[in-house]
Design a protein around this motif. Structure first.
Motif, mmCIF file in Angstrom:
data_model
loop_
_atom_site.group_PDB
_atom_site.id
_atom_site.type_symbol
_atom_site.label_atom_id
_atom_site.label_comp_id
_atom_site.label_asym_id
_atom_site.label_seq_id
_atom_site.Cartn_x
_atom_site.Cartn_y
_atom_site.Cartn_z
ATOM 1 N N ASP A 30 -65.506 32.863 52.246
ATOM 2 C CA ASP A 30 -64.758 32.202 51.189
ATOM 3 C C ASP A 30 -64.559 30.744 51.567
ATOM 4 O OD1 ASP A 30 -63.388 31.839 48.818
ATOM 5 O OD2 ASP A 30 -61.605 32.979 49.403
ATOM 6 N N VAL A 31 -64.238 29.947 50.572
ATOM 7 C CA VAL A 31 -63.964 28.539 50.806
ATOM 8 C C VAL A 31 -62.607 28.372 51.499
ATOM 9 C CG1 VAL A 31 -65.348 27.776 48.847
ATOM 10 C CG2 VAL A 31 -62.938 28.366 48.507
ATOM 11 N N ILE A 32 -62.368 27.184 52.011
ATOM 12 C CA ILE A 32 -61.045 26.827 52.520
ATOM 13 C C ILE A 32 -60.557 25.634 51.718
ATOM 14 C CG2 ILE A 32 -61.535 27.709 54.826
ATOM 15 C CD1 ILE A 32 -61.850 24.783 55.749
ATOM 16 N N TRP A 33 -59.288 25.279 51.896
ATOM 17 C CA TRP A 33 -58.771 24.154 51.131
ATOM 18 C C TRP A 33 -57.768 23.375 51.957
ATOM 19 C CZ3 TRP A 33 -53.617 23.791 48.900
ATOM 20 C CH2 TRP A 33 -52.783 24.865 49.235
ATOM 21 N N GLY A 34 -57.539 22.132 51.539
ATOM 22 C CA GLY A 34 -56.557 21.266 52.169
ATOM 23 C C GLY A 34 -55.798 20.505 51.105
ATOM 24 N N ARG A 35 -54.801 19.773 51.537
ATOM 25 C CA ARG A 35 -53.927 19.050 50.622
ATOM 26 C C ARG A 35 -54.205 17.553 50.676
ATOM 27 N NH1 ARG A 35 -51.526 23.667 52.708
ATOM 28 N NH2 ARG A 35 -49.988 24.750 51.400
ATOM 29 N N LEU A 36 -54.201 16.908 49.521
ATOM 30 C CA LEU A 36 -54.375 15.468 49.427
ATOM 31 C C LEU A 36 -53.033 14.791 49.171
ATOM 32 C CD1 LEU A 36 -57.522 15.237 47.088
ATOM 33 C CD2 LEU A 36 -57.472 15.306 49.592
ATOM 34 N N THR A 37 -52.872 13.601 49.747
ATOM 35 C CA THR A 37 -51.706 12.780 49.433
ATOM 36 C C THR A 37 -52.177 11.400 48.989
ATOM 37 O OG1 THR A 37 -51.360 11.723 51.590
ATOM 38 C CG2 THR A 37 -50.465 13.947 51.302
ATOM 39 N N ASP A 38 -51.258 10.661 48.371
ATOM 40 C CA ASP A 38 -51.623 9.349 47.849
ATOM 41 C C ASP A 38 -52.045 8.391 48.959
ATOM 42 O OD1 ASP A 38 -49.019 9.279 48.880
ATOM 43 O OD2 ASP A 38 -48.288 7.871 47.367
ATOM 44 N N LYS A 39 -51.501 8.548 50.160
ATOM 45 C CA LYS A 39 -51.861 7.643 51.244
ATOM 46 C C LYS A 39 -53.298 7.855 51.719
ATOM 47 C CE LYS A 39 -50.058 5.713 55.551
ATOM 48 N NZ LYS A 39 -49.009 5.803 56.601
ATOM 49 N N MET A 40 -53.882 8.993 51.382
ATOM 50 C CA MET A 40 -55.267 9.267 51.755
ATOM 51 C C MET A 40 -56.263 8.581 50.824
ATOM 52 S SD MET A 40 -54.688 13.304 52.547
ATOM 53 C CE MET A 40 -56.407 13.693 52.836
ATOM 54 N N ALA A 41 -55.777 8.092 49.665
ATOM 55 C CA ALA A 41 -56.657 7.430 48.705
ATOM 56 C C ALA A 41 -57.098 6.081 49.251
ATOM 57 C CB ALA A 41 -55.945 7.259 47.372
ATOM 58 N N LEU A 42 -58.401 5.809 49.221
ATOM 59 C CA LEU A 42 -58.973 4.558 49.696
ATOM 60 C C LEU A 42 -59.552 3.793 48.515
ATOM 61 C CD1 LEU A 42 -60.856 6.114 52.755
ATOM 62 C CD2 LEU A 42 -58.638 4.935 52.789
ATOM 63 N N GLU A 43 -59.437 2.479 48.558
ATOM 64 C CA GLU A 43 -59.899 1.670 47.433
ATOM 65 C C GLU A 43 -61.414 1.616 47.390
ATOM 66 O OE1 GLU A 43 -59.478 -2.901 45.690
ATOM 67 O OE2 GLU A 43 -58.349 -2.262 47.479
ATOM 68 N N GLU A 44 -61.955 1.898 46.228
ATOM 69 C CA GLU A 44 -63.406 1.893 46.050
ATOM 70 C C GLU A 44 -63.941 0.480 46.272
ATOM 71 O OE1 GLU A 44 -67.391 2.038 44.520
ATOM 72 O OE2 GLU A 44 -65.817 0.816 43.601
ATOM 73 N N GLY A 45 -64.987 0.378 47.091
ATOM 74 C CA GLY A 45 -65.615 -0.903 47.364
ATOM 75 C C GLY A 45 -64.968 -1.711 48.472
ATOM 76 N N ALA A 90 -45.993 18.575 55.042
ATOM 77 C CA ALA A 90 -44.576 18.374 54.719
ATOM 78 C C ALA A 90 -44.001 17.200 55.512
ATOM 79 C CB ALA A 90 -43.783 19.644 54.987
ATOM 80 N N CYS A 91 -44.470 17.020 56.748
ATOM 81 C CA CYS A 91 -44.026 15.869 57.543
ATOM 82 C C CYS A 91 -44.414 14.564 56.855
ATOM 83 C CB CYS A 91 -44.650 15.914 58.939
ATOM 84 S SG CYS A 91 -44.096 17.266 59.991
ATOM 85 N N ARG A 92 -45.596 14.538 56.277
ATOM 86 C CA ARG A 92 -46.044 13.322 55.583
ATOM 87 C C ARG A 92 -45.201 13.074 54.331
ATOM 88 N NH1 ARG A 92 -52.691 13.573 55.663
ATOM 89 N NH2 ARG A 92 -52.919 14.644 57.673
ATOM 90 N N LEU A 93 -44.907 14.141 53.615
ATOM 91 C CA LEU A 93 -44.101 13.983 52.403
ATOM 92 C C LEU A 93 -42.707 13.481 52.744
ATOM 93 C CD1 LEU A 93 -45.152 17.182 50.398
ATOM 94 C CD2 LEU A 93 -46.221 14.912 50.423
ATOM 95 N N GLU A 94 -42.184 13.937 53.867
ATOM 96 C CA GLU A 94 -40.863 13.464 54.305
ATOM 97 C C GLU A 94 -40.885 11.980 54.650
ATOM 98 O OE1 GLU A 94 -39.849 15.994 57.531
ATOM 99 O OE2 GLU A 94 -39.544 17.772 56.260
ATOM 100 N N ARG A 95 -42.061 11.467 55.008
ATOM 101 C CA ARG A 95 -42.189 10.035 55.303
ATOM 102 C C ARG A 95 -42.455 9.211 54.051
ATOM 103 N NH1 ARG A 95 -45.009 12.144 59.954
ATOM 104 N NH2 ARG A 95 -47.034 11.787 58.963
#
Length: 256
Positions: free
Chosen positions: A74-89, A45-50
């Motif tokens: 059981d599995v665990i999970w986390g949240r992705l944000t657009d800033k975590m996306a890295l450009e391929e190559g 939520a802190c990241r979304l506020e930024r």
């Protein structure tokens, strides 16, 4: 959320934002799994506020060996944000991470929302495309040591993701061979079957867990299905590539 959990969420967020290690707090604070997910949600939520935007979900502990190692069922999970996306190559600066590692995965792109009780067939019907992917994981804890609640609080170690070419999901991707190479040398060899026996099972689990948190999977979101092999440590000057049978490849290089 009580003051303690809010303080720990701020500590995790600061560690991720400033790329510095923090001490484990799972044992000292005696956190429950619910506490840990509350910390994770608050830190994101802190990241979304930024100004960051949610882009999807990542799954963890999707191999039987990892479940046994961590003593979970059981599995665990986390949240992705657009800033975590890295450009391929493109080059990835490791200065933004503490203990960066990489693991090969299969990524799903959702065409529509997915119900929490979806069957495997319904889950597949909601998928617009699949792709080979690489996830950069980075525990912010000192010496890369953590408990189950620590890792959940730390967004399941998720820090970045690179997506390869999207492909039609109407093909058999249950057991695609893959090779994770660094500087042209194979480091990990595996199969998509290493993800809960079939990556679709991971997608169904993602739908269940995200909905239980009040954040059901949405159209346009990416779901990282989980590591298909063990992770490899990253250092500056590496070229990382994952070749996945019939789906092509995804790669990036690292800089300091």
């Amino acid at each position: 959320m009580n003051d303690l959990l809010a303080m720990l969420a701020q500590r995790v967020d600061d560690a991720a934002r400033n790329a510095h290690a923090i001490a484990q707090f799972g044992e000292d604070e005696r956190l429950t799994t619910s506490d840990a997910y509350a910390i994770q949600a608050a830190s994101i939520a802190c990241r979304l506020e930024r100004g960051e935007c949610r882009s999807g979900v990542k799954m963890g502990f999707t191999s039987r060996a990892k479940m046994v190692q961590m003593g979970v069922h059981d599995v665990i999970w986390g949240r992705l944000t657009d800033k975590m996306a890295l450009e391929e190559g493109a080059p990835v600066s490791l200065a933004r991470y503490v203990h960066p590692r990489v693991e090969p995965e299969l990524a799903f792109l959702l065409a529509r929302p997915l119900a929490p009780n979806a069957s495997l067939v319904e889950a597949l019907d909601a998928v617009a495309a699949i792709a080979p992917a690489l996830e950069v994981i980075d525990s912010r804890y000192e010496n890369f040591k953590f408990s189950l609640t620590d890792v959940i609080a730390d967004n399941a170690s998720s820090s970045g993701y690179v997506i390869g070419p999207w492909a039609d999901p109407r093909r058999d991707f249950s057991n695609l061979g893959l090779v994770l190479s660094i500087d042209g040398k194979p480091r990990q060899i595996g199969s998509t079957a290493g993800i809960l026996g079939h990556p679709l099972r991971s997608l169904v689990s993602a739908a269940r867990l995200a909905a239980a948190a009040g954040e059901p999977l949405q159209a346009g979101w990416i779901v990282m299905a989980g590591g298909a092999t063990a992770a490899e440590a990253l250092a500056p000057g590496m070229h990382v590539r994952c070749e996945m049978q019939s789906l092509g490849s995804v790669e990036f290089s690292t800089i300091g």
